[in-house]
Enzyme design. Structure first.
Site, PDB file in Angstrom:
ATOM      1  N   HIS A  95       0.859  -1.195   0.000  1.00 33.17           N
ATOM      2  CA  HIS A  95       0.000   0.000   0.000  1.00 33.17           C
ATOM      3  C   HIS A  95       0.896   1.247   0.000  1.00 33.17           C
ATOM      4  O   HIS A  95       1.946   1.252   0.648  1.00 33.17           O
ATOM      5  CB  HIS A  95      -0.920  -0.001   1.223  1.00 33.17           C
ATOM      6  CG  HIS A  95      -1.981   1.048   1.120  1.00 33.17           C
ATOM      7  ND1 HIS A  95      -1.731   2.385   1.361  1.00 33.17           N
ATOM      8  CD2 HIS A  95      -3.285   0.963   0.735  1.00 33.17           C
ATOM      9  CE1 HIS A  95      -2.848   3.077   1.160  1.00 33.17           C
ATOM     10  NE2 HIS A  95      -3.803   2.238   0.770  1.00 33.17           N
ATOM     11  N   GLU A 103      -3.874   1.738  -7.276  1.00 35.05           N
ATOM     12  CA  GLU A 103      -4.328   2.887  -6.488  1.00 35.05           C
ATOM     13  C   GLU A 103      -3.433   4.088  -6.778  1.00 35.05           C
ATOM     14  O   GLU A 103      -2.351   4.221  -6.175  1.00 35.05           O
ATOM     15  CB  GLU A 103      -4.242   2.576  -4.990  1.00 35.05           C
ATOM     16  CG  GLU A 103      -5.127   1.452  -4.532  1.00 35.05           C
ATOM     17  CD  GLU A 103      -5.487   1.580  -3.052  1.00 35.05           C
ATOM     18  OE1 GLU A 103      -6.665   1.745  -2.762  1.00 35.05           O
ATOM     19  OE2 GLU A 103      -4.579   1.541  -2.202  1.00 35.05           O
TER      20      GLU A 103
HETATM   21  P1  13P Z   1      -9.991   5.956  -0.220  1.00 29.21           P
HETATM   22  O1  13P Z   1     -11.098   5.078  -0.732  1.00 29.21           O
HETATM   23  O2  13P Z   1     -10.308   6.569   1.124  1.00 29.21           O
HETATM   24  O3  13P Z   1      -9.544   6.957  -1.243  1.00 29.21           O
HETATM   25  O4  13P Z   1      -8.731   5.011   0.079  1.00 29.21           O
HETATM   26  C1  13P Z   1      -8.280   4.140  -0.890  1.00 29.21           C
HETATM   27  C2  13P Z   1      -7.257   3.255  -0.303  1.00 29.21           C
HETATM   28  O5  13P Z   1      -6.145   3.662  -0.020  1.00 29.21           O
HETATM   29  C3  13P Z   1      -7.616   1.869  -0.031  1.00 29.21           C
HETATM   30  O6  13P Z   1      -6.500   1.100   0.244  1.00 29.21           O
END
Ligand code: 13P
Length: 247
Positions: free
Chosen positions: A96, A165
């Site tokens: 992450h 992400e």
């Molecule tokens: P948000 O949905 O709050 O933008 O976060 C995404 C995230 O980092 C999930 O791992």
């Protein structure tokens, strides 16, 4: 199979199980329930109790990270894949951006993925470019590098999911355009096919996903599911995402 994975980050105490209870009861009755899987990654402190509580229910419990050693070691405060598995975790996030930002290197991530797989955890491997890389049109090359530095052909691709992400999208309300996201997802799948010499594992999107923008995301068939932060901490918001996805 689609995935709706809720990442709680630093949120939750034992009684927060009520949130998951509501999600679980929607999930168990949903006529579309066999088309998707719901996984929640609470903080380490709740993994054992939640895993036990949801043992014979539908929701699966995972971890937000794991340490890059397999079983036991002398690293203070570290938690290994073996320890997570022993308390009922089925999944773990790895890579992450929060943890990359705190110093996780590709080499460390490779060990995390390897040891998590060795312990029969399913790995959700997170990748994503930052704002500057995006501005400089480096998105695809950054993602290629993040994937090829860590994933190997010999890893069991059936137990790997990739979550894209973009860092600039996490918690900001900003999301990529449908066109951009489709192109990026196709690129990620192409790189994964090349690494594994087989079909690509599932690829999820994460970053400011909510009940209203899910309408746009669901049009992109290449996306196999979502990694949801903020909207996973309220049962209604999380259920709305699933509801609107299948509407
Ligand atoms: P948000 O949905 O709050 O933008 O976060 C995404 C995230 O980092 C999930 O791992």
């Amino acid at each position: 199979m689609r995935y709706f994975i809720g990442n709680w980050k630093m949120f939750g105490v034992p009684k927060s199980v009520n949130i998951l209870n509501k999600i679980n009861s929607y999930y168990s009755r949903d006529k579309n329930r066999n088309k998707y899987r719901v996984v929640i990654t609470p903080p380490y402190t709740l993994i054992e109790s939640y895993s036990r509580y949801f043992k014979n229910k539908r929701i699966l419990i995972g971890s937000q990270n794991c340490y890059q050693k397999e079983q036991f070691s002398s690293n203070t405060a570290a938690i290994s894949p073996y320890m997570l598995k022993s308390v009922g975790a089925k999944y773990t996030l790895v890579g992450h951006s929060d943890n990359r930002g705190e110093g996780d290197t590709d080499l460390m991530l490779k060990d995390k993925v390897r040891y998590a797989l060795n312990n029969n955890l399913k790995v959700v491997f997170c990748i994503g470019e930052n704002k500057i890389e995006k501005k400089n049109k480096k998105t695809l090359s950054v993602l290629t590098r993040q994937l090829t530095k860590v994933l190997e052909k010999k890893f069991n691709r059936n137990n790997i999911i990739v979550a894209y992400e973009p860092i600039w999208s996490i918690g900001t309300g900003k999301i990529p355009t449908a066109h951009e996201l489709k192109k990026t997802t196709i690129h990620i799948k192409k790189v994964l096919k090349r690494i594994f010499k087989k079909t690509s594992p599932a690829v999820l999107y994460g970053g400011s996903v909510d009940g209203s923008n899910i309408e746009m995301f669901k049009e992109i068939k290449e996306i196999d599911g979502f990694l949801i932060g903020g909207a996973s901490k309220t049962s209604k918001k999380f259920i709305d995402i699933i509801k609107n996805y299948y509407r």
